[in-house]
Structure formats: C-alpha cells, structure tokens
Enzyme design. Sequence first.
Site, PDB file in Angstrom:
ATOM      1  CD  GLU A   1      -1.204  -2.308   2.129  1.00 53.82           C
ATOM      2  OE1 GLU A   1      -0.008  -2.578   1.922  1.00 53.82           O
ATOM      3  OE2 GLU A   1      -1.923  -2.966   2.879  1.00 53.82           O
TER       4      GLU A   1
ATOM      5  CB  CYS B   1      -0.974  -0.403   5.187  1.00 51.53           C
ATOM      6  SG  CYS B   1       0.697  -0.913   4.810  1.00 51.53           S
TER       7      CYS B   1
ATOM      8  CB  ALA C   1      17.573 -44.802  -5.832  1.00 55.36           C
TER       9      ALA C   1
HETATM   10  C1  AOF Z   1       0.178  -4.945   4.570  1.00 55.82           C
HETATM   11  N1  AOF Z   1       0.778  -4.785   3.364  1.00 55.82           N
HETATM   12  O1  AOF Z   1       2.298  -5.333   1.840  1.00 55.82           O
HETATM   13  C2  AOF Z   1       2.182  -6.639   3.781  1.00 55.82           C
HETATM   14  C3  AOF Z   1       1.505  -6.826   5.025  1.00 55.82           C
HETATM   15  O2  AOF Z   1       6.738  -5.939  10.526  1.00 55.82           O
HETATM   16  P1  AOF Z   1       6.222  -5.498   9.193  1.00 55.82           P
HETATM   17  O3  AOF Z   1       5.984  -4.002   9.172  1.00 55.82           O
HETATM   18  O4  AOF Z   1       7.117  -5.925   8.065  1.00 55.82           O
HETATM   19  O5  AOF Z   1       4.775  -6.156   8.989  1.00 55.82           O
HETATM   20  C4  AOF Z   1       4.651  -7.524   8.688  1.00 55.82           C
HETATM   21  C5  AOF Z   1       3.202  -7.948   8.808  1.00 55.82           C
HETATM   22  O6  AOF Z   1       2.359  -7.104   8.027  1.00 55.82           O
HETATM   23  C6  AOF Z   1       2.961  -9.346   8.268  1.00 55.82           C
HETATM   24  O7  AOF Z   1       3.113 -10.325   9.271  1.00 55.82           O
HETATM   25  C7  AOF Z   1       1.521  -9.271   7.771  1.00 55.82           C
HETATM   26  O8  AOF Z   1       0.603  -9.430   8.823  1.00 55.82           O
HETATM   27  C8  AOF Z   1       1.456  -7.854   7.268  1.00 55.82           C
HETATM   28  N2  AOF Z   1       1.862  -7.829   5.855  1.00 55.82           N
HETATM   29  N3  AOF Z   1       0.507  -5.988   5.366  1.00 55.82           N
HETATM   30  O9  AOF Z   1      -0.653  -4.122   4.955  1.00 55.82           O
HETATM   31  C9  AOF Z   1       1.756  -5.574   2.946  1.00 55.82           C
HETATM   32  N4  AOF Z   1       3.209  -7.428   3.397  1.00 55.82           N
HETATM   33 ZN    ZN Z   2       1.045  -2.723   5.971  1.00 54.41          ZN
END
Ligand code: AOF
Ligand code: ZN
Length: 353
Positions: A46, A78, A156
């Site tokens: 995002e 986000c 094998a």
């Molecule tokens: C989102 N957008 O693109 C992703 C999300 O510790 P951080 O900040 O890297 O957050 C990791 C967590 O965020 C991950 O475990 C999952 O719950 C979420 N991933 N969330 O809004 C994203 N990759």
């Molecule tokens: Zn996020």
Amino acid sequence: MARALALAERGRETATPNPNVGCVIARGGRILGEGWHARAGEPHAEAMALAACGEGAEGATVYLTLEPCSHHGRTPPCADALVAARVGRVVASLEDPNLLVKGKGFDRLRSAGIRVETGLLAAQAREAHLGFLSRMERGRPWLRLKCAASLDGRVALANGESRWITGEAARRDVHALRARSCAMLTGIGTVLRDDPQLTVRHVPCSRQPRRVVIDSRLELPPGARILAGEPPLVLTVSEDRARRQALEARGAEVVTVPAEGAKTDLAAVARLLAERGFNEVTVETGAKLNGALLRAGVVDEIVLYLAPLLMGDAAQGLFALPGFEALGEAPRLRWIDRRCVGADVRVTARLET
Ligand code: AOF
Ligand code: ZN
C-alpha cells in the site's frame, strides 16, 4: 485485483517472512499507482502504491490481495496511511490472519468512513499467499514434497544409483521451486547418500532458501557440501556435545528438537520451522523421511516429476508408508496440475488437510 495478484508475484521470492502482497490504486477506470511488498523492512504494498499516486489518491479505490495492516511493525500501519490519503473504497481479497491485524485493519478503515469489500478473487489470493496463511492459521509452513521418479515410481536402483532420472528442463523447474521456498528440508540419509547442496543455481534468484537437515544422531560429516555457503540449520535429538561442536565449528546452527522415540518429532519440526518465519518449505529427501512426514500429517503438496523410464520393482520407491489393509486407509490426494516439463511429466497433488 487480477493486476494486484500479478504484482504480488514480484515479491514471491523475497518478501519472506512477510506475505507478498500486491496493490493497485485506481479511479474512474484509470490506475493511479501500483505496489507490491518486496522485502521485510521495506514499504508494504500500500505504501509503495500510495507513493506512486502522483496526484494523490483521494476518493480512489484500493485493490489489495490482503487486509491492510493496523500495527506498527517494521513499518507504520497501512490502514492509517490509506485513511490519511482519504481513499474512498478498499477492496481486499482476504483478511490478514496475523493476530496483530486480523480484522483491525478493516475496522480502522470503516471507522474512518471508507467502504470496505472483501472476498474478490479470494481463491487466487489464498494461492498467492498460501505459505504465509498456513504459518499464521495453522502454525506450520506449507510443506511440499518434491520427488523425481521413473514412470514406475522408482527413485533409485537397489544399489543406490539415482542420477539422473529426469532431464535438464525438470532440473531447472526444481530450482524455480527452490527459489520460491523459504527453506529446503532434507534428511541425513539423503545427505549421506547424495551429498546435495540444495541451493538455487539453474535459475536467477536474489535470495537463497535456508537449508535445513533433520539429523537425529548428528551424523552429518564435516565435509558435507550442505555445510558450505550460507549456514544450514541442523535439527537433532542428539545430546552429543562433541558432534554438535564439530558442526558448529563448520558454521551450522544446531538446534535440539523434541524426540519421538529415537527420532525427531516431525510435528514439532513443522512448528519450529513456522516459528522461524518459514512460510513455504520444500522437501527433497528419500522415501523414509517422505513417508514419515506424510504419516505425521504435515505434508500439504506433492510435486512429482516422472521420467519415461522403467526401473523395475527391485528399485527403491517414493514413500515409505505402512501396508494398508484397505484402500479406504490409503491417503487420497487431489490433482492440482499436470504438465510436460521438457521430456518429463510433472504432476502436482494436494492432501486434504
Ligand atoms: C500490509 N501490506 O504489503 C504486507 C503486510 O513488521 P512489518 O511491518 O514488516 O509487517 C509484517 C506484517 O504485516 C505481516 O506479518 C503481515 O501481517 C502484514 N503484511 N501488510 O498491509 C503488505 N506485506
Ligand atoms: Zn502494511
């Protein structure tokens, strides 16, 4: 959303342990910004998409493969960024099962007056994030057995000869599977027999999977090829300090796991791999460990390459399973995919778990 799913694939090999989320921001049929999550610690999908909206995103619709986060992790929430950008609507395929998020991202949006819709292309999004979802929902990784066999299901000859059953195209295909895996798992029997490296070499890859060896008695020879390069993780039930120290001196990380008799408890191994943040794990090993993993109920998928070759009934099979008394006891799988890979055939099947 189809575009968001395509963007998600760009983070496929690198987002681990995070989900490879994809995001499209659009207004009036025009795309304003696109994003994907490339690496943990780097902006979420995002944030990247919002940054790409030159003219701002007020009133726009945000298409997301996963619920926006609501927590301060390595990056800020986000959901807050979407509220601040005054977007009008968020369409997300799936709720984020991460207990830190799980519905709270949607709540944050709704309480700011943003319309939220879920479920669009949810089956495809589950497929895109299957490893992350498995780890969050079940506390174990998505586990895939990769096998190569002759047409009669042999891996094998009785004397151990196994190179090469499948062709070069299949080998490259296997390396693509390795490239998308967070970890590669094998057993000591395979290491002693084949001395594999389990690295990605035949396709481009910006990140090597972690190599993991189940070695109950710490029999890994200090000269094994798997000890070269990035340090592997060795899982054992052995208390032998001298052997442990010898492997640690070679760079390996040795971890003691719960035992089941003289063997490692494979359900505990699966939990440990999830705790380590491995979403998708591919197993390349022999019939014994393959069979034990199946019996432990931790296998989700089998990817089998079949070569047009007959090795005969005296040769070794794929899965050491007990002799069933009735077909009703035999595990049944569901075909997911079948295709030709070079001169070989690849079939993918899933267990109902
Ligand atoms: C989102 N957008 O693109 C992703 C999300 O510790 P951080 O900040 O890297 O957050 C990791 C967590 O965020 C991950 O475990 C999952 O719950 C979420 N991933 N969330 O809004 C994203 N990759
Ligand atoms: Zn996020």
